[in-house]
Motif scaffolding. Structure first.
Motif, short mmCIF file in Angstrom:
data_model
loop_
_atom_site.label_atom_id
_atom_site.label_comp_id
_atom_site.label_asym_id
_atom_site.label_seq_id
_atom_site.Cartn_x
_atom_site.Cartn_y
_atom_site.Cartn_z
N ARG A 1 -2.22 5.37 7.02
CA ARG A 1 -3.17 4.91 6.02
C ARG A 1 -3.42 3.41 6.20
O ARG A 1 -2.48 2.62 6.20
CB ARG A 1 -2.63 5.17 4.60
N PHE A 2 -4.67 3.08 6.36
CA PHE A 2 -5.04 1.67 6.53
C PHE A 2 -4.82 0.92 5.22
O PHE A 2 -5.22 1.39 4.15
CB PHE A 2 -6.49 1.57 6.96
N SER A 3 -4.16 -0.22 5.27
CA SER A 3 -3.84 -0.99 4.07
C SER A 3 -4.57 -2.32 4.10
O SER A 3 -4.31 -3.17 4.95
CB SER A 3 -2.32 -1.22 3.99
N PHE A 4 -5.49 -2.49 3.17
CA PHE A 4 -6.18 -3.78 3.04
C PHE A 4 -5.22 -4.86 2.57
O PHE A 4 -5.39 -6.03 2.90
CB PHE A 4 -7.36 -3.64 2.07
N LEU A 5 -4.20 -4.47 1.79
CA LEU A 5 -3.22 -5.43 1.31
C LEU A 5 -2.43 -6.01 2.47
O LEU A 5 -2.24 -7.24 2.57
CB LEU A 5 -2.28 -4.74 0.32
N LEU A 6 -1.98 -5.14 3.38
CA LEU A 6 -1.24 -5.62 4.55
C LEU A 6 -2.12 -6.47 5.45
O LEU A 6 -1.69 -7.51 5.97
CB LEU A 6 -0.67 -4.43 5.32
N LEU A 7 -3.36 -6.04 5.65
CA LEU A 7 -4.29 -6.80 6.49
C LEU A 7 -4.55 -8.19 5.90
O LEU A 7 -4.56 -9.19 6.62
CB LEU A 7 -5.61 -6.04 6.64
N VAL B 1 2.43 -9.59 1.98
CA VAL B 1 3.12 -8.65 2.89
C VAL B 1 4.34 -8.04 2.19
O VAL B 1 4.60 -6.84 2.29
CB VAL B 1 3.51 -9.38 4.18
N ARG C 1 3.23 -5.46 -0.28
CA ARG C 1 2.91 -4.21 0.40
C ARG C 1 4.18 -3.44 0.76
O ARG C 1 4.26 -2.22 0.57
CB ARG C 1 2.09 -4.51 1.66
N LYS D 1 5.66 -1.92 -2.35
CA LYS D 1 4.88 -0.77 -2.77
C LYS D 1 5.24 0.47 -1.96
O LYS D 1 5.44 1.56 -2.51
CB LYS D 1 3.38 -1.08 -2.60
N GLN D 2 5.35 0.32 -0.64
CA GLN D 2 5.72 1.44 0.21
C GLN D 2 7.13 1.95 -0.11
O GLN D 2 7.38 3.16 -0.13
CB GLN D 2 5.66 1.04 1.68
#
Length: 401
Positions: free
Chosen positions: A6-12, A385, A388, A391-392
């Motif tokens: 899943r692409f994460s905008f938060l991580l990016l 980061v 994120r 959250k995971q």
């Protein structure tokens, strides 16, 4: 069942903030600075002896006294005064002033560039800040000592004023002064600068600067207290800044995360390594019952050698983590009190550091403003980061339940 990526905008966003902050910090020079206001600089006057009441009575009969001698290069004299006391420790000591909102134009022409951030630079400035030119030459010590009426323009200003004409050796007007263009230098606007454009002139051409800065290349951490002490004695009240320390301070959140993650990983690694050593020892022990000693030695060496290499690598990794964890104490020696084993010196040092950080007046150079901006990006990037990752972790815990 395969887990879907899943692409994460938060991580990016966190990675982009971190990357921008780290790249930005590399553009700031490692320099020690002492910033002070022009109000602490006054023309050098010859001191006159104090007169008594009797001398005042007969003053009319005496010949007129000689007028005080005023230096034509007060900033250069102040720099030389500082260099006399600091030159042995800091041979590349330099001084410059900054002034915002200046304008340079071509005489008898409507071509004019406003909003220029003007640097008036002294001897050795090029050795500390490492500029370079596209055309012409840089300003040197001879220009500062002679107060030569020359200027180095940034590329944008040069193009604005001269377009396709080579600006080197061309005259320009700055206020009432007529300056000759000595060179053209590239310039990227710093975050602490109030204008998009820049120019450089000899030190004493600017007599009403906004800020004055004494600078020297950053040495080891224990050189900064000496730089601060000598600068205070030579100049007076000001703000001491160590850009190398400030850059390292910006990396502290990232360093803390690295150390915690490294300790967690090393703990798991050592546990695995202990199990691996136990397995290898059991293999050698089992083979010793079936083989003679001469045939057992090559086999045992093949099993034990990887274990020795892994143990050596583990010790080296633990040493590296310890060095990284203790690095702040080497960068900031002022954190450590003279007596380590007593409680009271630590409390005194704590309040001393709090007092320094809570100074009512703190001057900020463009370089310090830039470091603080990139520092905020590093801090927020690290926070995003970690957010994120948290959250995971929480989602994984709820999934297992």
């Amino acid at each position: 069942m395969e887990r879907k990526f899943r692409f994460s905008f938060l991580l990016l966003a966190g990675i982009l903030l971190l990357g921008a902050g780290l790249i930005g910090l590399t553009t700031v020079p490692d320099v020690m600075q002492y910033a002070f206001l022009p109000s602490s600089v006054s023309p050098t006057e010859t001191a006159l002896p104090a007169e008594t009441a009797e001398e005042d009575v007969s003053a009319a009969a005496e010949p007129a006294k000689k007028k005080p001698e005023v230096s034509t290069t007060p900033l250069l004299d102040l720099y030389k005064k500082a260099a006399e006391s600091m030159g042995e420790l800091f041979p590349s000591l330099t001084m410059h002033s900054v002034k915002a909102g200046e304008a340079i134009s071509i005489h008898d022409s409507d071509k004019r560039q406003e909003g220029i951030y003007l640097y008036a630079i002294g001897p050795h400035w090029n050795e500390v800040y490492y500029p370079y030119v596209r055309k012409g030459r840089l300003l040197g010590t001879a220009d500062a000592e002679a107060a030569s009426e020359v200027v180095v323009l940034d590329e944008k200003t040069a193009v604005k004023l001269f377009q396709d004409v080579n600006p080197v050796d061309q005259p320009v007007a700055w206020g009432e002064k007529r300056l000759e263009v000595a060179g053209v230098a590239p310039h990227s606007r710093r975050l602490g600068e109030h204008g998009e454009f820049a120019a450089w002139v000899p030190l004493d051409l600017v007599t009403d600067a906004d800020l004055l800065v004494l600078s020297a290349p950053s040495g080891t951490g224990d050189m900064f207290p000496a730089f601060k002490r000598y600068a205070e004695n030579a100049i007076g009240t000001g703000t001491a800044i160590n850009l190398a320390q400030e850059k390292f301070r910006a990396l502290m959140p990232l360093l803390l995360v690295f150390v915690i993650a490294a300790i967690w990983f090393m703990k798991r690694w050592i546990r695995w390594l202990a199990g691996y050593i136990r397995i290898q020892a059991e293999k050698v022990k089992a083979e010793s019952k079936r083989r003679y000693i001469m045939k057992l030695l090559p086999y045992a060496a093949g099993q034990i050698l990887p274990v020795i290499l892994l143990i050596a690598a583990t010790i080296g990794a633990c040493f590296l983590v310890a060095v990284v964890a203790l690095r702040p104490m080497l960068i900031f020696p002022e954190w450590i009190p003279e007596t380590l084993g007593e409680y009271e010196p630590w409390i005194q040092r704590f309040w001393q550091l709090v007092g320094v950080s809570a100074q009512p007046v703190t001057l900020k150079t463009p370089e310090l403003a830039e470091v603080q901006f990139w520092s905020s990006l590093v801090l927020w990037g690290t926070f995003v980061v970690l957010l994120r990752a948290a959250k995971q972790t929480l989602m994984g815990m709820f999934r297992h339940r």
